[in-house]
Design an enzyme around this catalytic site. Sequence first.
Site, PDB file in Angstrom:
ATOM      1  N   LYS A 202       0.800  -1.232   0.000  1.00 13.87           N
ATOM      2  CA  LYS A 202       0.000   0.000   0.000  1.00 13.87           C
ATOM      3  C   LYS A 202       0.835   1.286   0.000  1.00 13.87           C
ATOM      4  CE  LYS A 202      -4.264  -1.588   2.186  1.00 13.87           C
ATOM      5  NZ  LYS A 202      -5.235  -1.339   3.243  1.00 13.87           N
TER       6      LYS A 202
ATOM      7  N   ALA B  57      -1.179   2.391  15.666  1.00 12.12           N
ATOM      8  CA  ALA B  57      -0.757   3.567  14.882  1.00 12.12           C
ATOM      9  C   ALA B  57      -0.157   3.127  13.547  1.00 12.12           C
ATOM     10  CB  ALA B  57       0.240   4.393  15.693  1.00 12.12           C
TER      11      ALA B  57
HETATM   12  P1  ATR Z   1      -2.086  -1.898   9.370  1.00 10.72           P
HETATM   13  O1  ATR Z   1      -1.467  -1.268   8.168  1.00 10.72           O
HETATM   14  O2  ATR Z   1      -3.062  -2.988   9.049  1.00 10.72           O
HETATM   15  O3  ATR Z   1      -2.643  -0.892  10.309  1.00 10.72           O
HETATM   16  P2  ATR Z   1       0.445  -2.171  10.676  1.00 10.72           P
HETATM   17  O4  ATR Z   1       0.936  -1.001   9.923  1.00 10.72           O
HETATM   18  O5  ATR Z   1       1.314  -3.361  10.797  1.00 10.72           O
HETATM   19  O6  ATR Z   1      -0.920  -2.703  10.093  1.00 10.72           O
HETATM   20  O7  ATR Z   1       0.019  -1.648  12.130  1.00 10.72           O
HETATM   21  C1  ATR Z   1      -0.382  -2.454  13.126  1.00 10.72           C
HETATM   22  C2  ATR Z   1      -0.494  -1.621  14.430  1.00 10.72           C
HETATM   23  O8  ATR Z   1      -0.953  -2.518  15.411  1.00 10.72           O
HETATM   24  C3  ATR Z   1       0.824  -1.042  14.884  1.00 10.72           C
HETATM   25  O9  ATR Z   1       0.638   0.253  15.387  1.00 10.72           O
HETATM   26  C4  ATR Z   1       1.244  -2.001  15.996  1.00 10.72           C
HETATM   27  O10 ATR Z   1       1.941  -1.419  17.058  1.00 10.72           O
HETATM   28  P3  ATR Z   1       3.495  -0.885  16.921  1.00 10.72           P
HETATM   29  O11 ATR Z   1       3.432   0.351  16.067  1.00 10.72           O
HETATM   30  O12 ATR Z   1       3.884  -0.575  18.311  1.00 10.72           O
HETATM   31  O13 ATR Z   1       4.230  -2.018  16.287  1.00 10.72           O
HETATM   32  C5  ATR Z   1      -0.088  -2.456  16.537  1.00 10.72           C
HETATM   33  N1  ATR Z   1       0.013  -3.792  17.143  1.00 10.72           N
HETATM   34  C6  ATR Z   1       0.184  -4.979  16.511  1.00 10.72           C
HETATM   35  N2  ATR Z   1       0.239  -5.995  17.405  1.00 10.72           N
HETATM   36  C7  ATR Z   1       0.098  -5.421  18.633  1.00 10.72           C
HETATM   37  C8  ATR Z   1       0.091  -5.935  19.978  1.00 10.72           C
HETATM   38  N3  ATR Z   1       0.223  -7.256  20.236  1.00 10.72           N
HETATM   39  N4  ATR Z   1      -0.064  -5.049  20.982  1.00 10.72           N
HETATM   40  C9  ATR Z   1      -0.192  -3.724  20.755  1.00 10.72           C
HETATM   41  N5  ATR Z   1      -0.180  -3.185  19.507  1.00 10.72           N
HETATM   42  C10 ATR Z   1      -0.035  -4.013  18.459  1.00 10.72           C
END
Ligand code: ATR
Length: 280
Positions: free
Chosen positions: A70, A132
């Site tokens: 994306k 985020a």
């Molecule tokens: P997408 O594009 O689908 O939003 P992404 O860019 O991978 O996917 O974002 C996933 C978000 O979920 C991220 O903000 C991630 O936190 P970090 O920025 O700290 O990595 C958050 N996330 C994923 N797994 C998590 C978990 N187990 N606990 C808290 N936050 C999580």
Amino acid sequence: MINSKTGIIGLIGHPVGHSLSPQMHNRMFKALNIDYRYVAFDVEESNLEDAIKGIKALNIRGANITIPHKVNVMKYLDIISSEAKAIGAVNTIVNQNGTLIGHNTDGEGYVRSLIEETKIDLTDKGVIILGAGGAAKAISYTLGNYPLKEIIICNRNREKSMKIKNNLEIDALAIDYDEIIHFIKKADIIINTTSVGMTPNLNQSLIKKEWIQSHQVVSDIVYNPLETKLLKDASSRGATVHSGLGMFIYQGVFAFEKWTEISPDPELMKNSVLDAIQKD
Ligand code: ATR
């Protein structure tokens, strides 16, 4: 019958095997008797540029772009909509006579489904967004066009939540999970944009059940399962719940409109997705 006049819409991602978009769009093309087909293409990062060039060469009419392309796809497009530029990601491409235009329908799709399903008036509401990443960016950008009170972005990685906060034009705050207890009970809307709670991690939720209040709208962008632990907890606390299925449907509705200039029936698209989920 497919022939050289058939309009092809591609899904470009890696992997794409489990996507429900082909089913959703093809059912709609058929129902409206439009000579279009939606085809999934599994494209690795190293082939992304060639795949995008192929859209022009093969006169493919448009595409959806999904994980993990994306953001990277943007550099291969001719025009990026202001919304996609602000979000920093493209999920829909329109091939307008050889010019590739990138759009992002995720935020618009999310907010439309939130309002449609919960009937909420967003005026003066306080929102907490968990996560985020790309989805949080799209959702917060679109919500930022409404007269909300504030958006609070809660994330493990503060740098990412600060970046989103700084790009918003309405009141916003970036916090981490240690601080969330001070804000969560007062929020009007809680939105999970992370993958926490998605199959197979059915017993996970980022917030404690006791924190959820009955006046709140609790929303999860996860739609596999349709009812995550967060939504189960919210229901049992008397809150209004909103599942991720609506965002998926409406991002598709808005993409469909951009490719065909025809408004599809969201209910029919939803039913075709539910059929596909139930078959799995
Ligand atoms: P997408 O594009 O689908 O939003 P992404 O860019 O991978 O996917 O974002 C996933 C978000 O979920 C991220 O903000 C991630 O936190 P970090 O920025 O700290 O990595 C958050 N996330 C994923 N797994 C998590 C978990 N187990 N606990 C808290 N936050 C999580």
